[in-house]
Design an enzyme around this catalytic site. Structure first.
Site, short mmCIF file in Angstrom:
data_model
loop_
_atom_site.label_atom_id
_atom_site.label_comp_id
_atom_site.label_asym_id
_atom_site.label_seq_id
_atom_site.Cartn_x
_atom_site.Cartn_y
_atom_site.Cartn_z
N SER A 86 48.16 35.81 25.85
CA SER A 86 49.44 35.73 26.53
C SER A 86 50.59 35.93 25.53
O SER A 86 50.63 36.95 24.85
CB SER A 86 49.54 34.41 27.30
OG SER A 86 50.55 34.44 28.26
N ASP B 101 44.78 37.38 37.66
CA ASP B 101 45.90 36.80 36.92
C ASP B 101 47.21 37.06 37.65
O ASP B 101 47.62 38.21 37.83
CB ASP B 101 45.94 37.42 35.51
CG ASP B 101 46.86 36.68 34.56
OD1 ASP B 101 47.74 35.93 35.02
OD2 ASP B 101 46.70 36.86 33.34
N HIS C 178 44.88 33.51 35.13
CA HIS C 178 45.52 33.55 33.80
C HIS C 178 44.74 32.73 32.78
O HIS C 178 44.76 33.05 31.59
CB HIS C 178 46.96 33.05 33.91
CG HIS C 178 47.78 33.34 32.69
ND1 HIS C 178 48.00 34.61 32.20
CD2 HIS C 178 48.45 32.51 31.83
CE1 HIS C 178 48.75 34.56 31.12
NE2 HIS C 178 49.03 33.30 30.87
#
Length: 274
Positions: free
Chosen positions: A95, A223, A251
């Site tokens: 991320s 996600d 995610h």
């Protein structure tokens, strides 16, 4: 817990196992210990020395209340690699951590042997901008003079909806376990607030064409925070990179489907195409 000093900033890190080093960089507001449950055991079994980092803003690393940038985070990773004294390392980013690694690949490519970029993006789309603005307002409210805190059960179900796949949300037993974990977990809002704005990046996809480091990009099929199309764009921009998408996870794919994620990482490191 060892401390590395990079440009005057104290960074906390931990080491596990022995072998060639793998540096792991977490996402927004997350401490390095997020890797301990699944990725650290898999990588140490595969013969790697794993180094997990608490990004600046996340205790016990320096809080840096004056603010910081993605370039600062990339420089921190570079400083940690130099502190380790092992030469070029393999680096895994997730991320926001993956976005910082991408900037490292542009600024200091000689420090990275291979890169894995999970749930990453190369630009800010409308949904990311809206989510980040809302998260920043919430963090400001919780840190400001008029402080408020979300009820733990409310925060837990919101976190579940945002980060888990329908596969997990529809499995009552697994979902109860996740909700219990989320209720007990309370992110450090000061550290989170320092990192939130860094998600609002300009379009960097053209710049990524200059990346020459062998890279694996991993997207998570369900996600909602970083939709897989954004990760595919990064893979399409980095010459010679490989893209793989893990089905049945959101995610938090590295926690929802750890075996698939770990296999993709270790296969890539070993020269096998995921």
């Amino acid at each position: 817990m060892p401390i590395a000093r990079t440009g005057g900033t104290r960074l906390s890190y931990e080491e596990y196992g022995a072998g060639e080093p793998v540096v792991m960089v977490t996402g927004t507001g997350a401490p390095g210990r997020m890797w301990r449950t699944h990725q650290v055991p898999a990588l140490t079994r595969a013969g790697y020395r794993v180094i997990t980092l608490d990004n600046r803003g996340i205790p016990p690393s320096d809080p840096c209340p004056e603010g910081f940038t993605l370039d600062d985070m990339a420089a921190d990773i570079a400083g940690l690699i130099e502190h380790l004294g092992e030469g070029a390392c393999r680096v895994v980013g997730y991320s926001l951590g993956a976005i910082a690694v991408q900037e490292l690949l542009l600024a200091r490519p000689e420090l990275v042997r291979q890169a894995v970029l999970m749930a990453t993006s190369g630009r800010t789309d409308a949904l990311t901008a809206a989510m980040t603005a809302a998260d920043m307002e919430l963090a400001d409210m919780q840190l400001g003079e008029v402080q408020g805190k979300l009820p733990p059960r409310f925060a837990a179900y919101v976190q579940a909806l945002q980060n888990l796949s329908p596969r997990t949300l529809n499995d009552d037993e697994r979902l109860r376990d996740w909700l219990a974990v989320f209720e007990m977990s309370d992110l450090d809002r000061s550290g989170l607030r320092g990192q939130l704005g860094l998600q609002l990046i300009p379009d960097r996809l053209r710049a990524y064409r200059r990346i020459s480091t062998p890279s694996l990009v991993i997207g998570f099929q369900d996600d909602l925070v970083v939709r897989p199309r954004l990760s595919r764009e990064v893979a399409q921009s980095i010459p010679g990179s490989t893209y793989t998408e893990i089905p049945g996870c959101g995610h938090y794919g590295y926690l929802e489907r750890p075996a698939a994620v770990n296999s993709a990482i270790t296969d890539f490191f070993a020269g096998r195409t995921p």
